[in-house]
Design an enzyme around this catalytic site. Structure first.
Site, mmCIF file in Angstrom:
data_model
loop_
_atom_site.group_PDB
_atom_site.id
_atom_site.type_symbol
_atom_site.label_atom_id
_atom_site.label_comp_id
_atom_site.label_asym_id
_atom_site.label_seq_id
_atom_site.Cartn_x
_atom_site.Cartn_y
_atom_site.Cartn_z
ATOM 1 N N LYS A 124 -9.560 -2.011 1.614
ATOM 2 C CA LYS A 124 -9.232 -1.193 2.581
ATOM 3 C C LYS A 124 -10.026 0.058 2.211
ATOM 4 O O LYS A 124 -11.024 0.931 2.844
ATOM 5 C CB LYS A 124 -8.228 -0.971 2.615
ATOM 6 N N THR B 172 -4.403 -12.293 10.899
ATOM 7 C CA THR B 172 -4.499 -13.836 10.044
ATOM 8 C C THR B 172 -4.090 -14.576 11.504
ATOM 9 O O THR B 172 -5.040 -15.780 11.099
ATOM 10 C CB THR B 172 -3.753 -13.444 8.829
ATOM 11 N N ARG C 267 3.054 -3.935 17.453
ATOM 12 C CA ARG C 267 4.410 -4.703 17.877
ATOM 13 C C ARG C 267 5.255 -3.925 17.949
ATOM 14 O O ARG C 267 5.389 -3.195 17.596
ATOM 15 C CB ARG C 267 4.342 -4.712 16.292
ATOM 16 N N ARG D 207 1.908 -12.202 -0.437
ATOM 17 C CA ARG D 207 0.728 -12.779 0.396
ATOM 18 C C ARG D 207 0.004 -13.754 -0.719
ATOM 19 O O ARG D 207 0.431 -14.422 -1.504
ATOM 20 C CB ARG D 207 -0.534 -10.961 -0.168
ATOM 21 N N GLY E 58 -3.972 -3.870 -1.875
ATOM 22 C CA GLY E 58 -4.698 -2.699 -1.341
ATOM 23 C C GLY E 58 -4.588 -1.237 -1.744
ATOM 24 O O GLY E 58 -5.569 -1.044 -1.741
ATOM 25 N N ASN F 247 -0.763 -18.232 22.036
ATOM 26 C CA ASN F 247 -2.078 -16.622 22.369
ATOM 27 C C ASN F 247 -2.779 -17.235 23.033
ATOM 28 O O ASN F 247 -3.697 -16.716 23.096
ATOM 29 C CB ASN F 247 -2.211 -15.948 21.388
ATOM 30 N N GLY G 244 0.357 -19.964 18.460
ATOM 31 C CA GLY G 244 -1.223 -20.954 19.383
ATOM 32 C C GLY G 244 -0.779 -20.785 20.772
ATOM 33 O O GLY G 244 -2.056 -21.275 21.509
ATOM 34 N N ARG H 132 1.015 -1.150 0.363
ATOM 35 C CA ARG H 132 0.232 0.067 0.167
ATOM 36 C C ARG H 132 0.917 0.831 0.249
ATOM 37 O O ARG H 132 1.516 1.474 0.128
ATOM 38 C CB ARG H 132 -1.332 -0.122 1.138
ATOM 39 N N CYS I 292 0.612 -7.741 11.794
ATOM 40 C CA CYS I 292 0.840 -7.390 13.053
ATOM 41 C C CYS I 292 0.144 -9.110 14.038
ATOM 42 O O CYS I 292 0.215 -8.723 15.387
ATOM 43 C CB CYS I 292 0.750 -6.026 14.141
ATOM 44 N N GLY I 293 -0.398 -9.416 12.976
ATOM 45 C CA GLY I 293 -1.308 -10.778 13.760
ATOM 46 C C GLY I 293 -2.224 -10.683 13.891
ATOM 47 O O GLY I 293 -2.824 -11.969 14.357
ATOM 48 N N ASP J 61 -9.130 -10.114 8.985
ATOM 49 C CA ASP J 61 -8.549 -8.233 7.937
ATOM 50 C C ASP J 61 -9.763 -7.458 8.667
ATOM 51 O O ASP J 61 -9.539 -5.811 9.074
ATOM 52 C CB ASP J 61 -8.392 -8.045 6.598
ATOM 53 N N TYR K 203 -1.605 -3.504 -7.060
ATOM 54 C CA TYR K 203 -0.818 -4.050 -5.172
ATOM 55 C C TYR K 203 -2.692 -3.879 -5.080
ATOM 56 O O TYR K 203 -3.420 -3.648 -4.672
ATOM 57 C CB TYR K 203 0.045 -3.830 -4.829
ATOM 58 N N HIS L 14 -10.860 -2.927 11.414
ATOM 59 C CA HIS L 14 -9.377 -3.413 11.198
ATOM 60 C C HIS L 14 -9.517 -4.374 11.898
ATOM 61 O O HIS L 14 -8.118 -4.213 12.215
ATOM 62 C CB HIS L 14 -8.116 -2.164 10.734
ATOM 63 N N SER M 51 -0.884 -3.199 10.009
ATOM 64 C CA SER M 51 -1.198 -4.299 9.054
ATOM 65 C C SER M 51 0.314 -5.084 9.590
ATOM 66 O O SER M 51 1.335 -4.599 9.781
ATOM 67 C CB SER M 51 -0.504 -3.598 7.657
HETATM 68 P P1 GTP Z 1 -2.323 -7.453 6.896
HETATM 69 O O1 GTP Z 1 -2.432 -8.264 7.079
HETATM 70 O O2 GTP Z 1 -1.093 -6.945 6.626
HETATM 71 O O3 GTP Z 1 -3.751 -7.070 8.334
HETATM 72 O O4 GTP Z 1 -1.802 -8.246 8.771
HETATM 73 P P2 GTP Z 1 -2.179 -8.857 10.060
HETATM 74 O O5 GTP Z 1 -2.449 -8.662 10.924
HETATM 75 O O6 GTP Z 1 -3.398 -10.085 9.276
HETATM 76 O O7 GTP Z 1 -0.927 -9.407 10.243
HETATM 77 P P3 GTP Z 1 -0.531 -11.877 10.606
HETATM 78 O O8 GTP Z 1 -1.488 -12.128 10.739
HETATM 79 O O9 GTP Z 1 -0.635 -11.912 8.403
HETATM 80 O O10 GTP Z 1 0.886 -11.823 11.042
HETATM 81 C C1 GTP Z 1 2.373 -10.579 9.681
HETATM 82 C C2 GTP Z 1 3.188 -11.054 10.873
HETATM 83 O O11 GTP Z 1 3.363 -11.646 11.636
HETATM 84 C C3 GTP Z 1 3.493 -12.428 10.371
HETATM 85 O O12 GTP Z 1 4.418 -13.121 9.488
HETATM 86 C C4 GTP Z 1 3.195 -13.472 11.151
HETATM 87 O O13 GTP Z 1 4.477 -14.953 11.195
HETATM 88 C C5 GTP Z 1 3.950 -12.803 12.188
HETATM 89 N N1 GTP Z 1 3.348 -12.966 13.551
HETATM 90 C C6 GTP Z 1 1.479 -13.351 13.831
HETATM 91 N N2 GTP Z 1 1.721 -13.553 15.205
HETATM 92 C C7 GTP Z 1 2.504 -13.389 15.642
HETATM 93 C C8 GTP Z 1 2.628 -14.128 16.636
HETATM 94 O O14 GTP Z 1 1.980 -14.316 17.399
HETATM 95 N N3 GTP Z 1 4.352 -13.671 17.233
HETATM 96 C C9 GTP Z 1 5.334 -13.963 16.848
HETATM 97 N N4 GTP Z 1 6.276 -13.264 16.939
HETATM 98 N N5 GTP Z 1 5.379 -13.057 15.437
HETATM 99 C C10 GTP Z 1 3.901 -13.258 15.032
HETATM 100 C C1 SPV Z 2 -3.150 -4.218 4.654
HETATM 101 O O1 SPV Z 2 -2.326 -3.910 4.646
HETATM 102 O O2 SPV Z 2 -3.464 -4.049 6.681
HETATM 103 C C2 SPV Z 2 -3.532 -5.971 4.525
HETATM 104 C C3 SPV Z 2 -3.427 -6.060 2.980
HETATM 105 O O3 SPV Z 2 -4.614 -6.183 4.872
HETATM 106 S S1 SPV Z 2 -3.492 -5.081 1.658
HETATM 107 O O4 SPV Z 2 -5.627 -5.582 1.604
HETATM 108 O O5 SPV Z 2 -2.993 -5.172 0.251
HETATM 109 O O6 SPV Z 2 -3.653 -3.324 2.363
HETATM 110 MN MN MN Z 3 -5.221 -5.498 6.881
#
Ligand code: GTP
Ligand code: SPV
Ligand code: MN
Length: 609
Positions: free
Chosen positions: A231, A278, A422, A391, A224, A520, A518, A82, A275-276, A298, A222, A251, A273
């Site tokens: 978004k 998914t 984070r 992605r 987003g 968490n 897990g 983005r 930061c965990g 998301d 791309y 979000h 984004s």
């Molecule tokens: P967007 O799709 O961008 O909105 O991101 P998101 O918030 O869904 O993030 P996602 O769950 O994809 O995690 C992003 C990164 O953080 C990945 O590389 C994960 O492996 C890492 N991550 C997620 N959960 C944890 C956790 O509990 N601990 C650590 N150390 N890393 C984590």
């Molecule tokens: C984010 O950046 O928070 C995402 C990926 O979830 S995107 O849809 O590309 O913005």
């Molecule tokens: Mn997102």
């Protein structure tokens, strides 16, 4: 090239929705595509478009024995995330965009966009994609129509949203309002000019007109920036609709937890984004007796139900997840969903047997790969094989642990709201807010180190209110006020409890202090037990943190010093944090709600006491 062929196509496909017909004609007359195609959303159409994208070199078909019906795309190296600096909220008044958004006067912006889009689809097909965010059988379904000159966008939109003929019929039957969302990669082709695999433009414009609820996106392919239901609509435009109509567009992930006592809870969590979200959304609990099911990873639309309960729905149909770090040990539920196929990967690496790979997918690193830029790659290479913001795009109904309530237009009642970021320092593993207002304060001061999900520096701490900094479609102070005022609609006794979490704090040797993923589930268990009033907590100036022994650590192999690092409330760290919050709140000027400055004063008073 004249306009005649375009007009012909418009007339052939004429919709009975006058507003839509005239918008399509108007866009075609401006952008001058070779042909217009109304997207019906069928499997046959998807097969045809992916075949064509493979022939054009945009998609690589993966080995069907490894990833059935799946493809890899590789973007231009300058179009990987983005572009927040090129994203605009063009409200009529500058004040209504607020300090967190780029703003330009609407007529001035329209003039620029008209120039950019003029002839921008020459030599290409213009696709018209009717879509709905959320269930079509919702009381007030939120329709959009994306016009795009990218078949990659069409195929990705088919995974991420409910698109096609049935949606168009619903729009026509109701003569419904729809959000017009115009997208062009901004790379017109001269007659006979050969296309590139990933057309885009150096200059990018991601523009929203909140009052007319319209979206214009130019120059990027791309996710987003280009999948405009996500978004642009479901957060930026929807947040403005939500303000006007009395709901929330956030979000956030949505997760269902079932306790060993068989009681169900729903938790939503806002993390910035990458930061965990998914990962928490697809959690596989490590503690016995607890079950997790997902509803969304998301975006979360929330409103109060008739009994004053806060209800949530996920308006999306797919996952557009960060690939790196997603592996069988960290996120088996995502891996199993991906393994079923029907996915589009972007900027991952290719294995020699026609599969995909990214950092963290397997413990063992393949001896040879083709990296995301097409170079031969070995473990000795100095650059990552997959782009850090690569992605996977996968239908959500391929997730085995999807909650059946995902399909319910009424959504689910929310028991807890988590805010998280984070942060290497300062923010403990989990803190419970003192009350609702304090919880909104926690959300409003949320901070996180920047990630590869947006272009720019990575690892810089910034404030990201409710993880919505890049997505609030109006003034940030008004947004906080909306959170505060809206809760008056709810039954105060049923308001969710609010928590602040941080999976990313570091220990003294620089590693993660908490194992995350897990594990968490242990934090979620404490959260649920706080709601039930059964877990012990210690009151600190920043809120309630786990009392010794209250966090379930059975079977967890974690050093005592790491645990202490993860959980501690450090007065020195908080001294600089308070200064950071002061600075942040000053930026709101007059639009900072009085309730929030009062919360900051109380926090400071608790520290000095
Ligand atoms: P967007 O799709 O961008 O909105 O991101 P998101 O918030 O869904 O993030 P996602 O769950 O994809 O995690 C992003 C990164 O953080 C990945 O590389 C994960 O492996 C890492 N991550 C997620 N959960 C944890 C956790 O509990 N601990 C650590 N150390 N890393 C984590
Ligand atoms: C984010 O950046 O928070 C995402 C990926 O979830 S995107 O849809 O590309 O913005
Ligand atoms: Mn997102």
């Amino acid at each position: 090239m004249g306009h005649a062929p375009v007009q012909e196509h418009v007339e052939q496909a004429m919709t009975t929705h006058e507003g839509l017909a005239s918008w399509v004609a108007e866009v075609a007359a401006l952008t001058l595509p070779d042909t217009i195609r109304w997207v019906d959303g069928s499997a046959q159409e998807y097969a045809e478009l992916t075949d064509q994208l493979v022939a054009d070199g945009t998609l690589t078909r993966l080995n069907p024995e490894l990833f059935p019906q799946s493809f890899a795309a590789f973007s231009d190296p300058k179009d990987v995330a983005r572009v927040e600096g090129r994203t605009f909220i063009c409200s009529e008044k500058e004040r209504d965009a607020g300090f967190t958004n780029n703003w330009m006067e609407p007529t001035e912006m329209k003039a620029i966009l008209n120039e950019k889009f003029a002839g921008s689809m020459r030599g290409r097909t213009m696709y018209v994609i009717p879509f709905v965010m959320g269930p079509l059988d919702a009381q007030d379904p939120k329709f959009g129509v994306e016009i795009t000159d990218s078949a990659y966008v069409v195929t990705s939109m088919r995974i991420m949203a409910n698109i096609g003929a049935e949606v168009l019929r619903a729009i026509e039957e109701r003569q419904a309002f729809f959000v017009p969302a115009l997208h062009s990669v901004g790379a017109p082709l001269a007659p006979g000019e050969k296309d590139v695999a990933w057309p885009c433009n150096e200059e990018k414009w991601i523009v929203h007109f909140p009052e007319e609820r319209s979206i214009f996106s130019f120059g990027s392919g791309y996710g987003g920036n280009a999948l405009l239901g996500k978004k642009c609509f479901a957060l930026r435009i929807a947040s403005v609709m939500a303000r006007d109509e009395g709901w929330l567009a956030e979000h956030m992930l949505i997760l269902k937890l079932t306790s060993p006592e068989n009681k169900d809870y729903h938790v939503v969590a806002a993390f910035p984004s990458a930061c965990g979200k998914t990962n928490l959304a697809l959690l596989e609990p490590t503690i016995p007796g607890w079950k997790a099911q997902t509803l969304g990873d998301d975006i979360n639309w929330m409103r109060f139900g008739k009994d004053g309960e806060l209800r949530a729905v996920n308006p999306e149909a797919g996952l557009f997840g960060v690939a790196p770090g997603t592996g069988w040990s960290t996120n088996p539920n995502a891996m199993a969903a991906i393994a079923k196929g029907n996915s589009i990967f972007t900027n991952v690496a290719l294995t020699d047997d026609g599969g995909v790979w990214w950092e963290g997918m397997t413990d063992e690193v393949p001896a040879h790969l083709t990296d995301w830029q097409g170079n031969s790659w070995t473990p000795d290479s100095e650059t990552p094989a997959a782009h850090p913001n690569s992605r996977f795009c996968t239908p959500i109904d391929q997730v085995d642990m999807l909650s059946p309530d995902y399909f319910s237009p009424e959504g689910v009642e929310i028991n807890a709201i988590l805010f998280g970021g984070r942060r290497k320092t300062t923010i403990p593993l989990v803190t419970q807010a003192r009350d609702w207002s304090h919880g909104i304060f926690m959300g409003s001061t949320l901070s996180s180190e920047t990630t590869a999900a947006a272009t720019g520096a990575v690892g810089v701490v910034r404030r990201d209110p409710m993880a919505m900094l890049p997505f609030i479609g109006y003034d940030a102070g008004d947004y906080l006020k909306h959170w505060i005022d809206l809760s008056a609609q709810g039954d105060q006794a049923r308001l969710p409890q609010i928590f602040l979490v941080n999976w990313f704090r570091r220990n003294s040797s620089g590693g993660f202090a908490w194992p995350g993923f897990g594990e968490n589930s242990r934090v979620l268990k404490w959260i649920i037990e706080r709601i039930e009033g059964t877990a012990a907590a210690v009151e600190t100036p920043i809120g309630f943190v786990p009392a010794e022994g209250s966090l379930d650590l059975n079977g967890l192999d974690v050093a005592a010093s790491d645990l202490e690092d993860a959980l501690k409330v450090d007065a020195t760290e908080w001294e600089s944090e308070l200064a950071g919050i002061d600075e942040w709140y000053e930026r709101f000027g007059d639009s900072l709600p009085a309730e929030m400055s009062a919360e900051l004063s109380s926090l400071k008073a608790r520290f000095s006491a």
